[in-house]
Structures are given as C-alpha cells and as structure tokens.
Design a protein around this motif. Sequence first.
Motif, PDB file in Angstrom:
ATOM      1  N   TYR A 107     -15.627  20.107  21.110  1.00 11.10           N
ATOM      2  CA  TYR A 107     -14.367  19.514  21.535  1.00 11.10           C
ATOM      3  C   TYR A 107     -14.567  18.767  22.857  1.00 11.10           C
ATOM      4  O   TYR A 107     -15.288  19.249  23.746  1.00 11.10           O
ATOM      5  CB  TYR A 107     -13.301  20.603  21.711  1.00 11.10           C
ATOM      6  CG  TYR A 107     -13.269  21.584  20.555  1.00 11.10           C
ATOM      7  CD1 TYR A 107     -12.607  21.280  19.373  1.00 11.10           C
ATOM      8  CD2 TYR A 107     -13.940  22.811  20.640  1.00 11.10           C
ATOM      9  CE1 TYR A 107     -12.605  22.165  18.300  1.00 11.10           C
ATOM     10  CE2 TYR A 107     -13.938  23.703  19.577  1.00 11.10           C
ATOM     11  CZ  TYR A 107     -13.266  23.375  18.410  1.00 11.10           C
ATOM     12  OH  TYR A 107     -13.277  24.256  17.362  1.00 11.10           O
ATOM     13  N   ARG A 280      -9.194  23.509  15.738  1.00 12.07           N
ATOM     14  CA  ARG A 280      -9.111  22.300  16.561  1.00 12.07           C
ATOM     15  C   ARG A 280      -7.771  22.175  17.268  1.00 12.07           C
ATOM     16  O   ARG A 280      -7.706  21.786  18.439  1.00 12.07           O
ATOM     17  CB  ARG A 280      -9.371  21.052  15.716  1.00 12.07           C
ATOM     18  CG  ARG A 280      -9.388  19.777  16.569  1.00 12.07           C
ATOM     19  CD  ARG A 280      -9.624  18.527  15.773  1.00 12.07           C
ATOM     20  NE  ARG A 280     -10.933  18.509  15.142  1.00 12.07           N
ATOM     21  CZ  ARG A 280     -11.415  17.463  14.468  1.00 12.07           C
ATOM     22  NH1 ARG A 280     -10.679  16.373  14.333  1.00 12.07           N
ATOM     23  NH2 ARG A 280     -12.620  17.536  13.923  1.00 12.07           N
ATOM     24  N   LYS A 281      -6.684  22.485  16.580  1.00 12.12           N
ATOM     25  CA  LYS A 281      -5.371  22.360  17.210  1.00 12.12           C
ATOM     26  C   LYS A 281      -5.291  23.231  18.454  1.00 12.12           C
ATOM     27  O   LYS A 281      -4.767  22.803  19.497  1.00 12.12           O
ATOM     28  CB  LYS A 281      -4.257  22.743  16.238  1.00 12.12           C
ATOM     29  CG  LYS A 281      -2.860  22.609  16.846  1.00 12.12           C
ATOM     30  CD  LYS A 281      -1.766  22.945  15.850  1.00 12.12           C
ATOM     31  CE  LYS A 281      -0.389  22.800  16.497  1.00 12.12           C
ATOM     32  NZ  LYS A 281       0.714  23.110  15.537  1.00 12.12           N
ATOM     33  N   GLU A 284      -7.176  21.621  21.294  1.00 11.57           N
ATOM     34  CA  GLU A 284      -6.443  20.473  21.825  1.00 11.57           C
ATOM     35  C   GLU A 284      -5.256  20.921  22.681  1.00 11.57           C
ATOM     36  O   GLU A 284      -4.993  20.336  23.750  1.00 11.57           O
ATOM     37  CB  GLU A 284      -5.969  19.593  20.671  1.00 11.57           C
ATOM     38  CG  GLU A 284      -7.105  18.882  19.945  1.00 11.57           C
ATOM     39  CD  GLU A 284      -6.643  18.154  18.696  1.00 11.57           C
ATOM     40  OE1 GLU A 284      -5.491  18.410  18.251  1.00 11.57           O
ATOM     41  OE2 GLU A 284      -7.423  17.348  18.149  1.00 11.57           O
ATOM     42  N   LYS A 285      -4.540  21.939  22.236  1.00  8.84           N
ATOM     43  CA  LYS A 285      -3.372  22.403  22.987  1.00  8.84           C
ATOM     44  C   LYS A 285      -3.782  23.043  24.310  1.00  8.84           C
ATOM     45  O   LYS A 285      -3.152  22.805  25.344  1.00  8.84           O
ATOM     46  CB  LYS A 285      -2.566  23.389  22.147  1.00  8.84           C
ATOM     47  CG  LYS A 285      -1.959  22.807  20.884  1.00  8.84           C
ATOM     48  CD  LYS A 285      -1.013  21.657  21.150  1.00  8.84           C
ATOM     49  CE  LYS A 285       0.284  22.079  21.793  1.00  8.84           C
ATOM     50  NZ  LYS A 285       1.234  20.952  21.906  1.00  8.84           N
ATOM     51  N   THR A 287      -6.466  22.397  26.056  1.00  9.51           N
ATOM     52  CA  THR A 287      -6.874  21.299  26.936  1.00  9.51           C
ATOM     53  C   THR A 287      -5.645  20.610  27.531  1.00  9.51           C
ATOM     54  O   THR A 287      -5.611  20.293  28.737  1.00  9.51           O
ATOM     55  CB  THR A 287      -7.724  20.280  26.161  1.00  9.51           C
ATOM     56  OG1 THR A 287      -8.896  20.932  25.663  1.00  9.51           O
ATOM     57  CG2 THR A 287      -8.139  19.118  27.050  1.00  9.51           C
ATOM     58  N   GLU A 288      -4.634  20.381  26.717  1.00  7.24           N
ATOM     59  CA  GLU A 288      -3.385  19.766  27.192  1.00  7.24           C
ATOM     60  C   GLU A 288      -2.715  20.622  28.259  1.00  7.24           C
ATOM     61  O   GLU A 288      -2.278  20.113  29.310  1.00  7.24           O
ATOM     62  CB  GLU A 288      -2.437  19.572  26.005  1.00  7.24           C
ATOM     63  CG  GLU A 288      -1.052  19.063  26.362  1.00  7.24           C
ATOM     64  CD  GLU A 288      -0.116  19.093  25.160  1.00  7.24           C
ATOM     65  OE1 GLU A 288       1.093  19.313  25.365  1.00  7.24           O
ATOM     66  OE2 GLU A 288      -0.591  18.916  24.017  1.00  7.24           O
TER      67      GLU A 288
END
Length: 328
Positions: A107, A280-281, A284-285, A287-288
């Motif tokens: 990622y 993956r979700k 991503e979350k 990291t956000e």
Amino acid sequence: MKAIVVEKTGTPEVLKLQEVDKPKPGPGQVLIRVEAISVNFADIKARQGQYHGVAADAAFTPGLDCAGVVVEIGDQVSRFQPGQRVMAFPAGGSYAEFVVAPENLTYPVPDEISSETASASLTVGITAYNVIQRMARLEQGETILIHAAAGGIGSTAIQLAKLFGASKIIGTVGSDEKIERAKSFGADEVINYRSTDFVEKVNELTAGKGVDVILDTIAGENFERSLNCLAPFGRIVSFGHANDGSVPGIAKTNQLHSSCRSVIGYSTGTYRKNRPEFLRKGAEKITEYLLHKHLEIVISKSFALADAADAHAHIESRTSIGKVLLIP
C-alpha cells in the motif's frame, strides 16, 4: 542482507541475526528496502510455534508487516514503481533488511507519514478498523468494551470507536499504570481486570444492560466471561488468543439466539492468505485518518533489528504501551 531467523521455536533468545540471500521479486511482487518493522503479538506466537500458518519445525523469519521503499518490481506489477514509499505484508517474514511483497498486499505511504508510523499502523490499523466497522458494525451511540486497551490494537481501537461515534468506550488493562494511558487514548472508563471483576463493573457502568460490542483478543475464560456483559443484539468479535485459546465452557446457542447476540471470528492473517483484496479498504482508511490527524499510532519503543529478542521480551513483560518497532 541481514535477517532474523528462528531455527527452533522457543524463548526470545531463538531470534538470531543471520546473513541470508537478498530475495528477488517474482511476477506480481515488489522488492522493498525495509526502513521500519512492526512487532506484533502474533510474532511472539510464531516464535513459540503457536501461530497458525507457521510450521514449528522449519526455520523461518518472523514478522507480519513493514514499511520502506520499493527498489525493484517484478513482471505484471502496475501499481508501484522503484523509489515509491510503501507499507506491506511481505511474502515471507518482515524482520529483514529487504523483503518481497505481493502487489495486492502493498500500500502507498504519503510523504506526510513516516515509515515508523506506517509500519506501526498496518496490522493494528487494518485489524481495528475491520473488527469495529466490518465485523461488529458499530453504530453511532452504541457502547463498546475493548480488552487489552493499552496495547497496539487496543489503543488504535479506542480512537476509532470514538471516531465512529461510540457513546461509551470501556477498556480493560492488566495494571493500574495502564489505566491513565488507556484513558489518554479516549476510553471513558478503564478497568484493571486483575483487581476488579470486569463483568460486574461493565454491567454497573451500563445500568445492567451490558455493552453492544466487545473486542476480545484474549480468548479462553476471558471470552466466556465477556458474554455475561454483552447486551441483547450485541456482537462479540474474537480475533486473537493471548491466552491458550481454550474455553472452559462452550457458549450455548440458547445464550445467543434468544437474545439476538452474535459471536464473530476474525483474522487479518486469514484474510491476507485467502481474501487479500478485502484488506485494501482498511489500509486506505487508516492512511486517511493518519493524514487528517484523526488517528495517532502510539509508538512506545524502538529496537535495532539485531535486538529483536529484547523487543519480544519487552512485549512479553506486559509493560509495553502501544506499538514496538524494529529498525534495520
């Protein structure tokens, strides 16, 4: 390159720094120069020969995750290029100077996030996000009990539960020294389970209703007793076994169906192996949330890669707070 190798499972002293061949990326893989490595409780279980997927009689390099820089890509890789900063779940262990990782378990890491934070966040962040949002499906206004609240996953789960709108967050810890630390992460109430009956206290704090969600990484008797403070329509997620995983009694179905309560099992390791895209979700979350300062990954101590045994001993002492790292 240098890597930690376990030739025979056992105490922390079996973690030996050795010279090994640097891996080469195959099709769909990236080669990463490692800058930071997360130490997870699963690494300790693997070292002891108790982690699923690790053969107790074969030499291996432990470690679930790391962060660093891509230095080479294999055929069929399209999402990454050399020089890109990443965090990943390597194909082998992560306690090494270089690792290869599948593209679908790698990622991107923005420049605003350090490699230390990225490596520390991957397993605990994805796990905490998935057990709260995708397994327990915590709704705004619900109450939650988080066991091992001062640890890496616990400290992350507390912050996420608050972010997702939990009305009351209760944690359990094993010492009075950890109470204030767990509260500093956002827990409303923290119970020392060694000196206080957590079931009685949780029921008292919820006016006898119990909590809507319980996160349990302890297993054994802890899981069985937790059912006694789980509210009707509540969900308990079992996603670890800090104890031996045995249960003194089996939860009876009549404890579940008539109260509409659920028992849910979860393992990031199983998803890594069988359904990697599911993770993956969460990556991503997390990291956000890190970018927007909605989440802080607490790193309490870092050790040199050669001192991996000391890092394991530190975690096993039950005195660590948040995450522990290895630095190659």
